[in-house]
Design a protein around this motif. Structure first.
Motif, PDB file in Angstrom:
ATOM      1  N   VAL A 435       0.892  -1.154   0.160  1.00 23.97           N
ATOM      2  CA  VAL A 435      -0.061  -0.059  -0.061  1.00 23.97           C
ATOM      3  C   VAL A 435       0.848   1.242   0.101  1.00 23.97           C
ATOM      4  O   VAL A 435       1.579   1.539   0.901  1.00 23.97           O
ATOM      5  CB  VAL A 435      -1.143  -0.080   1.300  1.00 23.97           C
ATOM      6  CG1 VAL A 435      -1.993   1.307   1.055  1.00 23.97           C
ATOM      7  CG2 VAL A 435      -1.761  -1.254   1.273  1.00 23.97           C
ATOM      8  N   PRO A 436       0.819   2.097  -1.169  1.00 24.61           N
ATOM      9  CA  PRO A 436       1.671   3.204  -1.161  1.00 24.61           C
ATOM     10  C   PRO A 436       1.349   4.131   0.008  1.00 24.61           C
ATOM     11  O   PRO A 436       0.058   4.272   0.671  1.00 24.61           O
ATOM     12  CB  PRO A 436       1.424   3.962  -2.289  1.00 24.61           C
ATOM     13  CG  PRO A 436       0.665   2.763  -3.358  1.00 24.61           C
ATOM     14  CD  PRO A 436       0.173   1.896  -2.349  1.00 24.61           C
ATOM     15  N   TYR A 437       2.422   4.922   0.338  1.00 21.82           N
ATOM     16  CA  TYR A 437       2.164   5.785   1.509  1.00 21.82           C
ATOM     17  C   TYR A 437       0.765   6.675   1.395  1.00 21.82           C
ATOM     18  O   TYR A 437       0.160   6.927   2.495  1.00 21.82           O
ATOM     19  CB  TYR A 437       3.244   6.926   1.757  1.00 21.82           C
ATOM     20  CG  TYR A 437       3.239   7.849   2.806  1.00 21.82           C
ATOM     21  CD1 TYR A 437       3.379   7.522   4.250  1.00 21.82           C
ATOM     22  CD2 TYR A 437       2.775   8.928   2.732  1.00 21.82           C
ATOM     23  CE1 TYR A 437       3.531   8.290   5.187  1.00 21.82           C
ATOM     24  CE2 TYR A 437       2.740  10.022   3.569  1.00 21.82           C
ATOM     25  CZ  TYR A 437       3.183   9.666   4.663  1.00 21.82           C
ATOM     26  OH  TYR A 437       3.077  10.616   6.145  1.00 21.82           O
ATOM     27  N   GLU A 438       0.477   7.379   0.248  1.00 25.99           N
ATOM     28  CA  GLU A 438      -0.774   8.241   0.223  1.00 25.99           C
ATOM     29  C   GLU A 438      -2.036   7.435   0.083  1.00 25.99           C
ATOM     30  O   GLU A 438      -3.153   8.039   0.360  1.00 25.99           O
ATOM     31  CB  GLU A 438      -0.448   9.063  -1.223  1.00 25.99           C
ATOM     32  CG  GLU A 438      -0.325   8.042  -2.675  1.00 25.99           C
ATOM     33  CD  GLU A 438       1.024   7.731  -2.955  1.00 25.99           C
ATOM     34  OE1 GLU A 438       1.309   7.222  -4.026  1.00 25.99           O
ATOM     35  OE2 GLU A 438       1.985   8.151  -1.933  1.00 25.99           O
ATOM     36  N   GLY A 541       2.102  -6.010   7.164  1.00 25.36           N
ATOM     37  CA  GLY A 541       1.645  -5.263   6.270  1.00 25.36           C
ATOM     38  C   GLY A 541       0.378  -4.563   6.745  1.00 25.36           C
ATOM     39  O   GLY A 541      -0.450  -5.242   7.147  1.00 25.36           O
ATOM     40  N   ILE A 542       0.115  -3.107   6.560  1.00 25.57           N
ATOM     41  CA  ILE A 542      -1.013  -2.583   6.816  1.00 25.57           C
ATOM     42  C   ILE A 542      -2.127  -3.025   5.880  1.00 25.57           C
ATOM     43  O   ILE A 542      -3.439  -3.113   6.354  1.00 25.57           O
ATOM     44  CB  ILE A 542      -0.772  -0.998   6.948  1.00 25.57           C
ATOM     45  CG1 ILE A 542      -2.262  -0.206   7.545  1.00 25.57           C
ATOM     46  CG2 ILE A 542      -0.570  -0.608   5.454  1.00 25.57           C
ATOM     47  CD1 ILE A 542      -2.284  -0.665   9.034  1.00 25.57           C
ATOM     48  N   GLY A 543      -2.035  -3.034   4.627  1.00 27.62           N
ATOM     49  CA  GLY A 543      -3.003  -3.526   3.884  1.00 27.62           C
ATOM     50  C   GLY A 543      -3.839  -4.968   4.276  1.00 27.62           C
ATOM     51  O   GLY A 543      -4.879  -5.035   4.340  1.00 27.62           O
ATOM     52  N   ALA A 544      -2.859  -6.035   4.609  1.00 25.30           N
ATOM     53  CA  ALA A 544      -3.224  -7.401   5.209  1.00 25.30           C
ATOM     54  C   ALA A 544      -3.935  -6.893   6.599  1.00 25.30           C
ATOM     55  O   ALA A 544      -5.034  -7.707   6.819  1.00 25.30           O
ATOM     56  CB  ALA A 544      -2.044  -8.270   5.168  1.00 25.30           C
ATOM     57  N   ALA A 545      -3.257  -6.113   7.399  1.00 20.21           N
ATOM     58  CA  ALA A 545      -3.981  -6.165   8.641  1.00 20.21           C
ATOM     59  C   ALA A 545      -5.307  -5.371   8.757  1.00 20.21           C
ATOM     60  O   ALA A 545      -6.299  -5.816   9.456  1.00 20.21           O
ATOM     61  CB  ALA A 545      -3.134  -5.183   9.469  1.00 20.21           C
ATOM     62  N   ALA A 546      -5.417  -4.202   7.748  1.00 25.26           N
ATOM     63  CA  ALA A 546      -7.004  -3.645   7.585  1.00 25.26           C
ATOM     64  C   ALA A 546      -7.873  -4.553   7.321  1.00 25.26           C
ATOM     65  O   ALA A 546      -9.150  -4.673   7.631  1.00 25.26           O
ATOM     66  CB  ALA A 546      -6.825  -2.488   6.617  1.00 25.26           C
ATOM     67  N   ARG A 547      -7.557  -5.328   6.354  1.00 26.23           N
ATOM     68  CA  ARG A 547      -8.547  -6.470   5.688  1.00 26.23           C
ATOM     69  C   ARG A 547      -8.900  -7.519   6.665  1.00 26.23           C
ATOM     70  O   ARG A 547      -9.867  -7.906   6.887  1.00 26.23           O
ATOM     71  CB  ARG A 547      -7.893  -6.977   4.312  1.00 26.23           C
ATOM     72  CG  ARG A 547      -8.877  -8.016   3.532  1.00 26.23           C
ATOM     73  CD  ARG A 547      -8.375  -8.463   2.177  1.00 26.23           C
ATOM     74  NE  ARG A 547      -7.018  -9.337   2.424  1.00 26.23           N
ATOM     75  CZ  ARG A 547      -6.108  -8.619   2.147  1.00 26.23           C
ATOM     76  NH1 ARG A 547      -5.899  -7.460   1.712  1.00 26.23           N
ATOM     77  NH2 ARG A 547      -5.107  -9.356   2.410  1.00 26.23           N
ATOM     78  N   HIS A 548      -7.641  -8.149   7.437  1.00 28.11           N
ATOM     79  CA  HIS A 548      -7.921  -9.004   8.391  1.00 28.11           C
ATOM     80  C   HIS A 548      -8.648  -8.594   9.677  1.00 28.11           C
ATOM     81  O   HIS A 548      -9.640  -9.538   9.958  1.00 28.11           O
ATOM     82  CB  HIS A 548      -6.286  -9.472   9.106  1.00 28.11           C
ATOM     83  CG  HIS A 548      -6.483 -10.509   9.965  1.00 28.11           C
ATOM     84  ND1 HIS A 548      -6.619 -12.006   9.860  1.00 28.11           N
ATOM     85  CD2 HIS A 548      -6.268 -10.293  11.218  1.00 28.11           C
ATOM     86  CE1 HIS A 548      -6.408 -12.589  10.975  1.00 28.11           C
ATOM     87  NE2 HIS A 548      -6.401 -11.850  11.939  1.00 28.11           N
ATOM     88  N   TYR A 549      -8.566  -7.475  10.080  1.00 27.44           N
ATOM     89  CA  TYR A 549      -9.268  -7.306  11.520  1.00 27.44           C
ATOM     90  C   TYR A 549     -10.599  -6.575  11.222  1.00 27.44           C
ATOM     91  O   TYR A 549     -11.497  -6.569  11.821  1.00 27.44           O
ATOM     92  CB  TYR A 549      -8.303  -6.165  12.126  1.00 27.44           C
ATOM     93  CG  TYR A 549      -7.251  -6.977  12.818  1.00 27.44           C
ATOM     94  CD1 TYR A 549      -7.250  -7.957  13.855  1.00 27.44           C
ATOM     95  CD2 TYR A 549      -5.825  -6.623  12.438  1.00 27.44           C
ATOM     96  CE1 TYR A 549      -6.284  -8.455  14.375  1.00 27.44           C
ATOM     97  CE2 TYR A 549      -4.677  -7.386  12.831  1.00 27.44           C
ATOM     98  CZ  TYR A 549      -4.750  -8.213  13.924  1.00 27.44           C
ATOM     99  OH  TYR A 549      -4.083  -8.966  14.498  1.00 27.44           O
TER     100      TYR A 549
END
Length: 651
Positions: A435-438, A541-549
């Protein structure tokens, strides 16, 4: 004859057995010899081969005229170091049970310590005077082939064979132990010199006889193998190429209360295996030391007038004083690392210590000078740690496998999955989870700066204030409870290093953090960090974490959701949801406190704080559940903003 004796029939603590015992008398001399003998005294055991004792009768008692043996072997089991029991968390009250217990233990330790030195001195005097009474005029005690093994748990240190000599000298009994001449000659007399241990114990009370007990270790260089050290002893290897030099004196005062040391020494080409130091074997370590210090044997006071440790080009100089008064521990001192070329310091570290950094080249110089003072009885008032750093170190060359350029595209790395097995995953721009910073909710950076690294945009990889606070809190609790790891340091660990804890890993982490800060912007560091850090078992990674939780994208995360994800970073395997999927009440209260800290630091607006305080974070729900804010004072979960500190401990 064959002789067998023990102090008791069941579970004896002392025993003696001897075979081939012969006794003869001629011309007023009594000779006792044995082919083999075994003596056990508590934690020590001795075996003697071809021992011979000659006694003469003088003044109505027998005295030793001669003592010799072909070989004496001693094995001593050292007391094992018991880990300190961790105290249970203490809550409330001005007088806490744990504190009372600790103070009582300290007082008991003081009383025992006051007698320890006198007891040691008395035991040495009693033994020396007993030996003196047993020795006749002109007695000769000279034993070759003395070997010893010191054991602690699974570790062992072998010494010998050496020569043991005992003699009288100016009102004192002198015991000398040195490697045998044959052992030195076998390697080459030109290559090494004897290292002698000499103990002098007074046996006369005459005023002209010094009453201190003095031990000297003098001589060298000599190979560790010549001293009898075996490959593998205490993790040592290549002992035939490791040399030692010592010029040291240890003095036990006449009252048995103070021990002083004055000397210097050097270990050259030292090689050892120690997981506490490094994951890989350390070879070719060149270590020198000098010290002039004294201390009370009860541990109540230690003074280092001058102490220095040199590791190649790296020098650490320290002076200071430690004092214990009841349950309080007081320290004041200074330390210095003189200005040294950064590359010289890196070259001084054996390859096993900086294994990951092979090929790194540095420019510039580094030096530090500081002072430390504290009293654990009043840490908030007395704790003072100040240092001045001169640091112009910078990386001029980095091998391709360590270069940050590889993180600007897809790259593979090893991570830990369930059951601690290693799994290879792919990260980097262009990969499915990147996931890019922006495209990351700005609340995610707010959350990380609030929970992990408040000084991220101010420091250059190392937060000096956080380091000082960490040391103070760990002293307060008398155990490790708080670290000072920054986002940049955590990124260095995640990108390059294993999870093991060792001195080598910390040193490599420091240099790699410096490199990341040198080569990347803060935005790039944060982007990398959020895309590689672990948020749960195989959730990287934050992409996987946002989707997982929360079944959401990284861009959709609310303030409460971001703070929850950041709050589990210290221990991502533990979750805080109840049976309905909502964050537990205790953890929700913690998140609200974090929101108020973020607001006070001007990282979120009044409106964002108000909305965040209404959130109920629910697992699997992309949109946070909102409810009217509970009035202050009801439920007891919140306190006014001005009462909040900068750091909150999670429930």
């Amino acid at each position: 004859m064959r002789l067998v004796w023990s102090d008791r029939s069941d579970a004896p603590t002392e025993s003696l057995s001897a075979a081939g015992v012969r006794l003869s008398r001629a011309e007023g001399r009594t000779a006792i010899s044995a082919q083999e003998a075994m003596l056990s005294l508590g934690r020590a055991a001795f075996s003697v081969r071809e021992g011979r004792l000659v006694l003469v009768r003088e003044q109505a008692r027998y005295q030793v005229n001669e003592l010799s043996a072909a070989a004496i072997d001693a094995e001593v089991a050292l007391l094992e170091i018991q880990p300190e029991k961790q105290a249970a968390p203490e809550h409330g009250g001005s007088t806490r049970p744990a504190q009372v217990k600790r103070a009582a233990e300290d007082a008991a330790g003081d009383e025992a310590g006051q007698n320890r030195g006198a007891a040691i001195r008395e035991a040495l005097l009693r033994t020396a005077r007993g030996v003196d009474l047993a020795l006749g005029d002109g007695a000769k005690v000279d034993v070759a082939g003395v070997t010893a093994r010191l054991k602690r748990d699974v570790d062992m240190l072998n010494l010998g064979p050496g020569s043991l000599a005992v003699r009288r000298e100016a009102g004192s009994l002198v015991v000398e132990l040195s490697p045998g001449e044959a052992a030195i000659a076998a390697v080459g007399a030109d290559a090494q010199q004897a290292l002698t241990f000499r103990l002098r114990v007074p046996i006369s009370d005459a005023k002209e006889v010094p009453q201190e007990i003095v031990a000297d270790v003098q001589g060298g260089p000599i190979w560790l193998s010549t001293l009898g050290v075996h490959e593998g002893d205490m993790g040592l290897f290549d002992v035939a190429r490791t040399s030692i030099v010592s010029r040291a004196r240890v003095v036990l005062s006449a009252d048995g209360q103070t021990l002083g040391i004055d000397g210097e020494g050097r270990l050259k080409n030292l090689s050892l295996r120690s997981t506490a130091l490094a994951d890989e074997p350390i070879a070719g370590l060149d270590l020198a030391w000098r010290a002039k210090a004294n201390g009370r044997l009860d541990g109540s006071k230690i003074t280092a007038e001058d102490a220095e440790v040199d590791l190649g080009a790296l020098r650490l100089i320290a002076r200071g004083e430690y004092e214990r008064a009841g349950a309080s521990h007081r320290v004041r001192g200074s330390f210095e690392v003189p200005l040294t070329a950064c590359q010289s310091m890196l070259d001084s570290a054996p390859r096993g210590v900086v294994a990951k950094l092979h090929g790194m080249r540095l420019a510039g110089s580094f030096g530090i000078e500081g002072k430390l003072r504290f009293d654990t009885g009043s840490l908030d008032r007395t704790f003072s740690l100040d240092w001045g750093i001169s640091n112009t170190c910078r990386v001029t060359e980095m091998p391709p496998e360590l270069s940050v350029d590889r993180f600007k595209r897809a790259f593979k790395r090893m991570v830990h999955g369930p059951g601690r097995q290693r799994v290879e995953i792919e990260s980097g721009p262009g990969t499915a989870e990147w996931v890019p910073y922006e495209d990351i909710s700005r609340f995610m950076e707010v959350a990380v700066l609030t929970t992990e690294d408040g000084g991220f945009h101010r420091h250059h990889g190392f937060d000096e204030e956080a380091i000082k606070n960490s040391i103070r809190e760990n002293l307060r609790k008398r155990r490790f409870v708080r670290g000072a790891s920054t986002v940049s340091m955590q990124l260095a660990k995640n990108l390059y290093l294993e999870r093991t804890k060792s001195v080598a890993r910390k040193l490599q982490e420091t240099l790699l953090t410096m490199y990341l800060e040198q080569e990347l912007t803060k935005e790039q560091i944060m982007e990398l960090y959020l895309n590689v850090v672990e948020f749960g078992p195989l959730v990287y990674g934050i992409g996987a974490a946002a989707r997982h939780y929360f079944n959401a994208s990284a861009a959709q995360l609310s303030l409460g959701q971001a703070l929850y994800i950041a709050s589990i970073l210290p221990n991502p395997s533990v979750q805080h949801f109840d049976a309905n999927g909502e964050v537990t009440p205790a953890w929700s209260g913690y998140l609200r406190k974090l929101m108020q800290i973020a607001h006070r630091r001007h990282r979120i607006s009044d409106e964002e704080l108000e909305k965040g305080l209404q959130e109920t974070v629910v697992r699997g729900s992309p949109a946070p559940h909102l409810a009217p804010r509970q009035p202050a004072g009801e439920g007891g979960e919140e306190r006014p903003e001005e009462e909040l500190g900068d750091v909150w401990t999670a429930p």
